[in-house]
Design an enzyme around this catalytic site. Sequence first.
Site, mmCIF file in Angstrom:
data_model
loop_
_atom_site.group_PDB
_atom_site.id
_atom_site.type_symbol
_atom_site.label_atom_id
_atom_site.label_comp_id
_atom_site.label_asym_id
_atom_site.label_seq_id
_atom_site.Cartn_x
_atom_site.Cartn_y
_atom_site.Cartn_z
ATOM 1 N N ASP A 86 39.795 55.994 41.906
ATOM 2 C CA ASP A 86 39.642 57.294 42.576
ATOM 3 C C ASP A 86 39.377 57.114 44.067
ATOM 4 O OD1 ASP A 86 40.041 58.628 40.225
ATOM 5 O OD2 ASP A 86 37.920 59.039 39.840
ATOM 6 N N HIS A 93 37.914 52.778 37.004
ATOM 7 C CA HIS A 93 38.511 54.047 37.435
ATOM 8 C C HIS A 93 37.827 54.635 38.668
ATOM 9 C CE1 HIS A 93 41.343 54.472 34.131
ATOM 10 N NE2 HIS A 93 40.404 54.018 33.310
ATOM 11 N N GLU A 102 48.691 58.692 41.341
ATOM 12 C CA GLU A 102 48.616 57.969 42.611
ATOM 13 C C GLU A 102 49.824 58.263 43.503
ATOM 14 O OE1 GLU A 102 50.561 55.085 39.639
ATOM 15 O OE2 GLU A 102 49.104 56.725 39.646
#
Length: 356
Positions: free
Chosen positions: A249, A245, A275
């Site tokens: 990001d 993750h 996203e």
Amino acid sequence: MPYTSVDDRYFWYQFGRIKPTLRRIIMLGAAIVSLFSFWEVYIDPNAFPRSVILRTIASGLLVSSLVLFINPKNEAHFTNYLLLLSVISICFITVSYCSSERIMPYLVSALAYYCVSVLVLAPFMSIRRMIAVYSTTWISVNVILLTYGELAIYGEAWYSINVHLLPLMLFSAAGCFRLRQAALQQFSLYEQLLSQASLDGLTRTLNRQSFSEVAEKRWFSSLPDVCVAMIDIDDFKRLNDTYGHLAGDNAIRHVANLIMDTTRKTDLVCRWGGEEFVILIAGLDARGAHSLSQRVCKKIANTPFIYKDNPISLTVSIGFAAYQDQPDLVELINEADIALYRAKHNGKNQLQAANN
């Protein structure tokens, strides 16, 4: 709002804060000047021909300055004209007292009120402006006193007035400086709070709520040249599953930076969720906005995302919709969203336009 200059935001923020107080001070000052004139006429009828007329002009100038509050163009226009009218008014008042035996207490009182009033403008009083205003006022008052008041320079009457006037101006200037510093710090804090409330924490693009507020105004002011591009990062779940993750990001931030670099400053870029991004393109016709959206798509595809020294290829799918008599912005965004799904279905890494 996030795309206006800092100077403009500072002016409108401070103008909204000081406007009610400044208007009351100007109106009170004009009323005091008028009342003093009629009171002096009452105790000295011979004062009418000169004093009352001059002070009436000064009072009229102060009242006329209220016009500047209606629709100020910018900080310099508002502040410079207001200060100019104030200095001219104090000059008329000084001339009006030159023939009076009570020149010292009346004039010093008027100048004290003037110095206090200038403090309200402290948020707009840069050091250069302070020097210009106070030096101009002091020189103008003294030239008038020596010319019309027939005071001898360094004489007792001249000295008596200046021994009160100079400390007043020095204390007022010091107060202006301190208040301006406080105003700048307060505005900086306000900007930070506003940024936290209106920008997405990860990408520093507009968040959805802020975008909706600003875009609605842009919609009405820019019709018919309004277009929307809905952007979604391709295969983002696989990126998260493969690299974690944190990489996801960073990838979102990478895409956001590329979008911001490719679009114009006037375009509104929003992280719509996860996203997904939305761009509101105003002021360009459909062909120009379509070309801009294509450049965004190619820019992202041609700029690898570097994570832990590993280049990772990213692509996006874009749904594009131009204004064609849609009833509102929500419908235009919905059409772009439908076009986005078509771009995904047709193989990703491409732009699809609505109604094609």
